[in-house]
Design a protein around this motif. Structure first.
Motif, mmCIF file in Angstrom:
data_model
loop_
_atom_site.group_PDB
_atom_site.id
_atom_site.type_symbol
_atom_site.label_atom_id
_atom_site.label_comp_id
_atom_site.label_asym_id
_atom_site.label_seq_id
_atom_site.Cartn_x
_atom_site.Cartn_y
_atom_site.Cartn_z
ATOM 1 N N TYR A 41 -48.250 59.179 13.061
ATOM 2 C CA TYR A 41 -48.975 59.859 14.140
ATOM 3 C C TYR A 41 -48.769 59.142 15.471
ATOM 4 O O TYR A 41 -48.624 59.767 16.523
ATOM 5 C CB TYR A 41 -50.459 59.929 13.794
ATOM 6 N N THR A 42 -48.760 57.814 15.410
ATOM 7 C CA THR A 42 -48.531 57.047 16.635
ATOM 8 C C THR A 42 -47.138 57.304 17.205
ATOM 9 O O THR A 42 -46.970 57.531 18.410
ATOM 10 C CB THR A 42 -48.708 55.540 16.356
ATOM 11 N N VAL A 46 -46.041 58.946 20.737
ATOM 12 C CA VAL A 46 -45.130 58.245 21.646
ATOM 13 C C VAL A 46 -44.019 59.190 22.096
ATOM 14 O O VAL A 46 -43.641 59.217 23.282
ATOM 15 C CB VAL A 46 -44.540 56.999 20.964
ATOM 16 N N TYR A 47 -43.490 59.952 21.148
ATOM 17 C CA TYR A 47 -42.415 60.892 21.495
ATOM 18 C C TYR A 47 -42.959 62.059 22.324
ATOM 19 O O TYR A 47 -42.358 62.450 23.324
ATOM 20 C CB TYR A 47 -41.769 61.412 20.221
ATOM 21 N N LYS A 48 -44.100 62.608 21.903
ATOM 22 C CA LYS A 48 -44.644 63.789 22.574
ATOM 23 C C LYS A 48 -45.017 63.488 24.021
ATOM 24 O O LYS A 48 -44.769 64.313 24.927
ATOM 25 C CB LYS A 48 -45.860 64.310 21.810
#
Length: 258
Positions: A41-42, A46-48
């Protein structure tokens, strides 16, 4: 997991080694699962929300340094309290589970007095003496039956020792003038798996002198019928196996009786 919270009798008893292995597996599996979800999820966030050089969207609720979510309905507050709630459920469930199963380790399985086997363990420099209910004693080898709860009263005749077996996950201090208690059991299935006679190493886990490293012994577990035959032949026999010439508390040199 549910079965582990039920104190069983007979061959259904669970050895302490099995209980601790289960606790380790449950925490390892759950920790791996939760860790994988959190890390995934982290990385997704980070990507989103990466900085790609474009202007942020108007509905983007960017965090601010020093900001404390108020829980008034914003998306950040919802995520915070959702994660807190899920974490609380996981932690409380683990505490209840671990407490219940460790009560089994502390109290042992339910058993009538006639099913229990009481053995007095006395540590000395540098060995162990085992006294059975009929007065028979052995040194450095304890012989017990499978599918029975074995209660040990552990003490010492000279200095502090610590009786234990890593394979059976048992450990108890041996203190002069004091007695500590510990129990263990071995299933007949384990005995059969070792070829009809199961053996477990005993060690001293308290530095007790020059011969400490040599203060080792063995627990031998026999099928019940074989043990009963052996035990009947010990009636009135005070001879000791192992270091037969050793006297408890007597002088020793490097772990060998002088």
């Amino acid at each position: 997991m549910i079965d582990s919270l039920i104190l069983q009798q007979g061959s259904g008893w669970r050895a302490q080694a099995e209980v601790f292995d289960e606790i380790f597996f449950v925490f390892l599996a759950l920790g791996t699962l939760v860790g994988t979800i959190v890390v995934a999820y982290t990385l997704w966030n980070v990507y989103k929300y990466r900085d790609d050089g474009s202007e942020p969207k108007e509905d983007f609720d960017a965090p601010e340094v020093g900001e404390l979510p108020t829980g008034q309905g914003g998306p950040k507050a919802k995520k915070l309290f959702l994660s807190f709630g899920l974490s609380a459920i996981v932690v409380i469930s683990l505490v209840v589970y671990a407490y219940g199963i460790l009560l089994y380790v502390e109290e042992g399985p339910d058993a009538s007095d006639e099913d229990d086997i009481e053995i007095t363990v006395t540590g000395y420099q540098f060995g162990w003496e085992y006294e059975y209910p009929n007065g028979h004693t052995t040194r450095n080898e304890m012989i017990v039956p499978a599918d029975h709860r074995v209660n040990l009263d552990v003490t010492s005749s000279d200095v502090w020792h610590s009786f234990g077996s890593s394979e059976l996950r048992i450990k108890s201090d041996a203190i002069p003038g004091d007695t500590s208690e510990v129990w263990f059991s071995v299933s007949s299935e384990e005995v059969e798996a070792q070829g009809g006679e199961a053996t477990f190493r005993v060690e001293c886990f308290e530095l007790c002198g020059a011969g400490h490293s040599a203060m080792k012994g063995q627990i031998t577990v026999l099928p019940e019928d074989e043990w009963e035959e052996w035990y009947e032949n010990t009636e009135g026999d005070d001879s000791a196996s192992g270091n037969e010439s050793a006297s408890i508390g007597g002088p020793t040199v490097g772990g060998v009786p002088a």
